[in-house]
Design a protein around this motif. Structure first.
Motif, mmCIF file in Angstrom:
data_model
loop_
_atom_site.group_PDB
_atom_site.id
_atom_site.type_symbol
_atom_site.label_atom_id
_atom_site.label_comp_id
_atom_site.label_asym_id
_atom_site.label_seq_id
_atom_site.Cartn_x
_atom_site.Cartn_y
_atom_site.Cartn_z
ATOM 1 N N MET A 1 0.151 2.027 -4.489
ATOM 2 C CA MET A 1 -0.691 1.351 -3.504
ATOM 3 C C MET A 1 -2.143 1.697 -3.765
ATOM 4 S SD MET A 1 -0.528 1.514 0.662
ATOM 5 C CE MET A 1 1.005 0.616 0.680
ATOM 6 N N ASP A 2 -2.989 0.672 -3.803
ATOM 7 C CA ASP A 2 -4.407 0.901 -4.088
ATOM 8 C C ASP A 2 -5.233 -0.075 -3.267
ATOM 9 O OD1 ASP A 2 -6.798 1.702 -5.091
ATOM 10 O OD2 ASP A 2 -6.589 0.653 -7.006
ATOM 11 N N THR A 3 -5.659 0.348 -2.092
ATOM 12 C CA THR A 3 -6.519 -0.472 -1.251
ATOM 13 C C THR A 3 -7.509 0.452 -0.559
ATOM 14 O OG1 THR A 3 -6.553 -2.220 0.423
ATOM 15 C CG2 THR A 3 -5.046 -0.384 0.819
ATOM 16 N N ASN A 4 -8.404 -0.100 0.260
ATOM 17 C CA ASN A 4 -9.411 0.740 0.899
ATOM 18 C C ASN A 4 -9.648 0.279 2.328
ATOM 19 O OD1 ASN A 4 -11.308 -1.485 0.789
ATOM 20 N ND2 ASN A 4 -11.591 -0.976 -1.382
ATOM 21 N N LEU A 5 -10.432 1.069 3.044
ATOM 22 C CA LEU A 5 -10.659 0.776 4.453
ATOM 23 C C LEU A 5 -11.395 -0.553 4.649
ATOM 24 C CD1 LEU A 5 -11.632 4.343 5.678
ATOM 25 C CD2 LEU A 5 -9.611 3.062 6.358
ATOM 26 N N LYS A 6 -12.320 -0.851 3.748
ATOM 27 C CA LYS A 6 -13.052 -2.118 3.871
ATOM 28 C C LYS A 6 -12.091 -3.303 3.772
ATOM 29 C CE LYS A 6 -17.046 -2.696 1.836
ATOM 30 N NZ LYS A 6 -18.067 -2.956 0.772
ATOM 31 N N ALA A 7 -11.183 -3.245 2.804
ATOM 32 C CA ALA A 7 -10.213 -4.327 2.643
ATOM 33 C C ALA A 7 -9.342 -4.452 3.885
ATOM 34 C CB ALA A 7 -9.357 -4.085 1.406
ATOM 35 N N ARG A 9 -10.177 -3.603 6.945
ATOM 36 C CA ARG A 9 -10.996 -4.190 8.009
ATOM 37 C C ARG A 9 -11.090 -5.709 7.853
ATOM 38 N NH1 ARG A 9 -14.826 -0.015 7.019
ATOM 39 N NH2 ARG A 9 -14.734 1.666 8.559
ATOM 40 N N TYR A 10 -11.369 -6.167 6.630
ATOM 41 C CA TYR A 10 -11.495 -7.605 6.380
ATOM 42 C C TYR A 10 -10.169 -8.317 6.655
ATOM 43 C CZ TYR A 10 -16.042 -6.891 4.036
ATOM 44 O OH TYR A 10 -17.348 -6.591 3.755
ATOM 45 N N PHE A 11 -9.073 -7.676 6.256
ATOM 46 C CA PHE A 11 -7.740 -8.227 6.489
ATOM 47 C C PHE A 11 -7.497 -8.406 7.985
ATOM 48 C CE2 PHE A 11 -3.273 -7.296 7.473
ATOM 49 C CZ PHE A 11 -2.620 -8.263 6.731
ATOM 50 N N MET A 12 -7.809 -7.372 8.753
ATOM 51 C CA MET A 12 -7.599 -7.446 10.198
ATOM 52 C C MET A 12 -8.510 -8.490 10.836
ATOM 53 S SD MET A 12 -5.149 -5.438 11.094
ATOM 54 C CE MET A 12 -5.444 -5.290 12.860
ATOM 55 N N ILE A 71 -2.101 -0.644 10.888
ATOM 56 C CA ILE A 71 -3.417 -0.712 10.251
ATOM 57 C C ILE A 71 -4.513 -0.501 11.288
ATOM 58 C CG2 ILE A 71 -5.050 -2.225 9.062
ATOM 59 C CD1 ILE A 71 -2.612 -3.505 7.667
ATOM 60 N N GLN A 72 -4.355 -1.139 12.472
ATOM 61 C CA GLN A 72 -5.361 -0.980 13.515
ATOM 62 C C GLN A 72 -5.429 0.473 13.983
ATOM 63 O OE1 GLN A 72 -7.542 -3.506 14.543
ATOM 64 N NE2 GLN A 72 -8.537 -1.621 15.258
ATOM 65 N N HIS A 73 -4.265 1.111 14.089
ATOM 66 C CA HIS A 73 -4.242 2.529 14.473
ATOM 67 C C HIS A 73 -4.985 3.383 13.435
ATOM 68 C CE1 HIS A 73 -2.778 6.279 16.190
ATOM 69 N NE2 HIS A 73 -2.353 6.635 14.990
ATOM 70 N N LEU A 74 -4.768 3.088 12.159
ATOM 71 C CA LEU A 74 -5.460 3.814 11.084
ATOM 72 C C LEU A 74 -6.971 3.616 11.185
ATOM 73 C CD1 LEU A 74 -5.572 5.371 8.391
ATOM 74 C CD2 LEU A 74 -5.182 3.182 7.229
ATOM 75 N N LEU A 75 -7.395 2.373 11.410
ATOM 76 C CA LEU A 75 -8.831 2.092 11.514
ATOM 77 C C LEU A 75 -9.435 2.762 12.740
ATOM 78 C CD1 LEU A 75 -8.860 -1.695 10.509
ATOM 79 C CD2 LEU A 75 -9.564 0.259 9.102
ATOM 80 N N ASP A 76 -8.698 2.774 13.835
ATOM 81 C CA ASP A 76 -9.179 3.448 15.051
ATOM 82 C C ASP A 76 -9.322 4.951 14.816
ATOM 83 O OD1 ASP A 76 -9.232 1.047 16.372
ATOM 84 O OD2 ASP A 76 -7.323 1.362 17.428
#
Length: 311
Positions: A1-7, A9-12, A71-76
């Motif tokens: 798995m290779d993604t980042n927080l910006k991706a 955020r944009y996905f959400m 994902i939202q929990h991770l971003l929060d």
């Protein structure tokens, strides 16, 4: 798995807005950036997380809805973490851990603590008494935010500054014949009985200066705390060699003691302030600054016993 927080955020944002173009407006980025992020997230999970229709925009699949919550929990959590970091940098908040190897630290650290904590209810300070080795190791390992110790065998990686150079003095019972003298030589101690502060670095120092002076007093007792040494001296068990002094000449037992300068004065011990040099929390910086201010003032001299200055 290779993604980042910006991706993520944009996905959400795309799924919340229901449209790549609307999400791009909300995020102030080009639509292709949002589309690339959505594709990156799906590729990273290896799952179909969205359905896309030109007329209806973009919507989550059942699998996508499950992952959206995580994902939202991770971003929060990330936002909370960054907020805490910003708060630590800009406000006096959190726990400050101070390791100290300075027997007279209780004479001045409480005043500094009061000044910092009185107006900052979200801060607290833990003071941990320890030896020189533990203080330095604790600073490097992160157990302590700041340390006070003796400048002896300082470890690489410890940034420190000298607060004060402390000359040794003789502590005697108030009724001892030395109490009325302006100074005492180490050689005068040959026939005396001593009580020694038995702590690393300090006890080695006392043994060395006595040996160099050719004095061989009888060691009647030793103790690992300053107040026990002072109380033993006050009770008449013997005299003692010490460095910094408290603000009172009364022991825990209610006996009076007297401090007598040594002449010639042996080499002083250096009390140092150790801390990590880069980007400290505001609470750490405030504490360090207050300690510096205290020892830059004339009032810090009250902790020292020195020979009278020549006129």
């Amino acid at each position: 798995m290779d993604t980042n927080l910006k991706a993520l955020r944009y996905f959400m944002a795309a799924l919340r807005c229901g449209s790549i173009s609307e999400a791009s407006k909300h995020l102030h980025v080009v639509p292709s950036a949002v589309l690339a992020a959505v594709n990156q997230v799906e590729e990273a999970f290896g799952l179909q997380l969205t359905t896309r229709q030109r007329a209806k925009g973009i919507a989550p699949t059942a699998t996508g809805q499950i992952l959206m919550q995580r994902i939202q929990h991770l971003l929060d959590e990330y936002e909370t973490l960054m907020s805490i970091g910003t708060e630590m940098r800009t406000q006096l908040t959190g726990t400050l851990r101070v390791g100290y190897y300075a027997p007279v630290a209780p004479a001045f650290l409480p005043g500094i603590a009061h000044g910092l904590l009185a107006e900052n209810r979200r801060a607290d300070i833990k003071f941990i008494a320890c030896d020189n080795e533990t203080a330095q190791t604790g600073l490097i390992s992160g157990a302590f935010d700041v340390i006070l110790c003796v400048a002896q065998r300082m470890k690489p990686g410890v940034t420190y500054e000298t607060l004060v150079e402390v000359p040794a003095y003789l502590l005697v019972p108030r009724n001892h014949s030395f109490a009325a003298r302006a100074s005492v030589s180490l050689k005068d101690l040959g026939g005396e009985t001593l009580v020694l502060l038995d702590l690393p670095a300090v006890s080695e120092y006392y043994s060395r200066i006595l040996e160099e002076a050719g004095a061989s007093p009888r060691i009647a007792s030793s103790a690992t705390t300053l107040e026990m040494v002072r109380s033993l001296v006050g009770a008449g068990v013997g005299c003692s060699l010490l460095h910094m002094r408290p603000a009172t000449d009364i022991t825990y037992a209610g006996d009076r003691v007297a401090e007598v300068p040594l002449s010639p004065a042996p080499p002083p011990l250096k009390i140092v302030l150790g801390h990590l040099p880069d980007n400290p929390r505001r609470l750490v910086k405030a504490f360090v600054d207050q300690v510096r201010v205290l020892f830059s003032k004339e009032e810090s001299r009250r902790f020292l016993v020195r020979l009278p200055e020549a006129k």
